[in-house]
Write a protein that holds these residues in place. Structure first.
Motif: not given
Length: 417
Positions: A56-61, A271-274, A315-320
């Protein structure tokens, strides 16, 4: 990443779902290893909660459907930690060697894995497992020596990969403002640290801006803030002699050290992806303390935390979300009108490479081509300058709004006057 992706394309052909297979594969390895480690150490309930939080953490999912080196590194790192965890059970050094080899593969994927080595060395030493250190370091060095030997034969420089890694900061980037000296080493470089773009727009002091922006970034911040909140709520349980033990504090320290190593020692763009390992530390903390809260009667609290994280992920998945095939279809239609006259901006051609009609186009400028397309997130310019300095006016443009109907991308076509 290259070999499994090439194999998938050879088996299933070029398509966007085919490109998803590699990140899903490495993400599944990382998630399985992560869940197994938490489960063995803290029980199945903690493992289940931790796995849910990580997904559920968008930077992983969000990286499970994106071809990127971060999820590859994460898969190797978690597999290495799984082997290291197995090594601590019976002191079998073979598992320690396997962990070192996997850490070597992670480092070959991205050199930021080097930050993990001192963290793991301290953890083994403090945990009374110092006998595993030579095995882990030895396995790790085997991969590094093989890589160095390969580069020595190919380029004459055994440290060529490290030169490339350190030279990455010299590439022009919009994440740093004009005037920053890109020729300097990124190591402990305050000019880089203080000038990286702040994704959330938070500016307090350059020494903490990166951390604050990370904590309030919706792709990773909710997980980290929830973990910190649970640590504060359970501070008595994690004190010496408490019900949970010091594991959450060790995880907190490991995550903080990893962040510091990347953001300050290597001065990478925060950046979060790091920071997937930091997200994993946060998820593990929530798993451990969440299971403790659940069993102690705090079910409503943990249910609320998990619900909040799930809502944030959706929410993040939908927004991006953005369907790139919309641009592919329009660009292919424009190309079909005059395929022998169209050229592409090189960046646009790479973005749309899965569209066969686009992939075959030459990059602008190209002899005999008097039309050119490019993609921009801003407004299409009124004209562009050709190689001979002549202005090509904009002929047409197409707007592709995102899920919130905001101006996301534009496809622009220019024609020679």
């Amino acid at each position: 990443m290259t070999l499994p992706t090439a194999g998938a394309i050879a088996l299933f052909g070029e398509s966007r779902p085919t490109l998803w297979l590699t990140p899903i594969f490495y993400g599944a390895i990382g998630l399985f290893a992560f869940t197994a480690i938490v489960g063995r150490r803290f029980g199945p309930m903690a493992a289940g909660i931790a796995a849910f939080v990580l997904v559920a953490t968008p930077t992983f999912g969000g990286q499970l459907l994106a071809l990127n080196v971060g999820i590859v590194e994460f898969g190797w790192v978690m597999a290495a930690l799984f082997c290291l965890d197995r090594a601590t059970i019976g002191g079998d050094r073979r598992w320690g060697v396997a962990a070192g080899l996997l850490l070597g593969l992670a480092m070959l994927s991205r050199t930021t894995t080097a930050v993990l080595m001192p963290i793991l060395a301290v953890a083994l030493w403090a945990g009374g497992q110092r006998r595993l250190l030579p095995a882990m370091i030895g396995g790790w060095l085997v991969l590094l020596m093989l890589e160095a030997g390969g580069y020595w034969l190919a380029t004459g420089n055994p440290a060529h990969s490290w030169s490339l890694a350190m030279g990455h900061s010299k590439l022009p980037t919009t994440a740093l403002p004009p005037g920053v000296d890109l020729t300097r080493s990124p190591l402990f470089n305050p000019e880089f640290i203080s000038n990286w773009h702040r994704a959330m727009g938070i500016h307090v002091h350059w020494t903490i801006d990166g951390l604050l922006n990370l904590l309030f970034d919706p792709t990773i911040g909710p997980t980290l803030l929830a973990a910190l909140a649970l640590v504060m709520l359970h501070r008595r349980d994690i004190a010496p002699g408490g019900m949970v033990g010091a594991a959450p504090l060790w995880l907190l320290l490991a995550g903080a050290t990893y962040f510091g190593g990347l953001a300050y020692a290597l001065a990478v763009d925060p950046q979060p992806r790091m920071f997937l390992p930091v997200a994993a530390c946060g998820a593990a903390i929530i798993g451990v303390l969440g299971a403790r809260s659940w069993l102690a009667g705090g079910r409503l609290l943990i249910a609320a935390v998990l619900a909040m994280l799930a809502i944030n992920a959706v929410t993040v998945a939908f927004a991006r979300s953005f369907d790139l095939s919309r641009i592919e279809r329009t660009a292919s239609a424009w190309t079909a009108e005059a395929p022998d006259r169209m050229a592409m901006d090189e960046t646009a051609r790479r973005v749309l490479t899965l569209a066969p009609a686009i992939r075959s186009l030459p990059s602008h400028p190209a002899k005999g081509r008097d039309r050119m397309m490019l993609i921009t997130r801003n407004r299409c310019p009124a004209d562009i300058r050709a190689a001979n300095g002549v202005a090509w006016p904009r002929a047409r443009q197409a707007l592709f709004p995102d899920s919130h109907q905001r101006d996301a991308y534009r496809l622009c076509e220019f024609r020679a006057a």
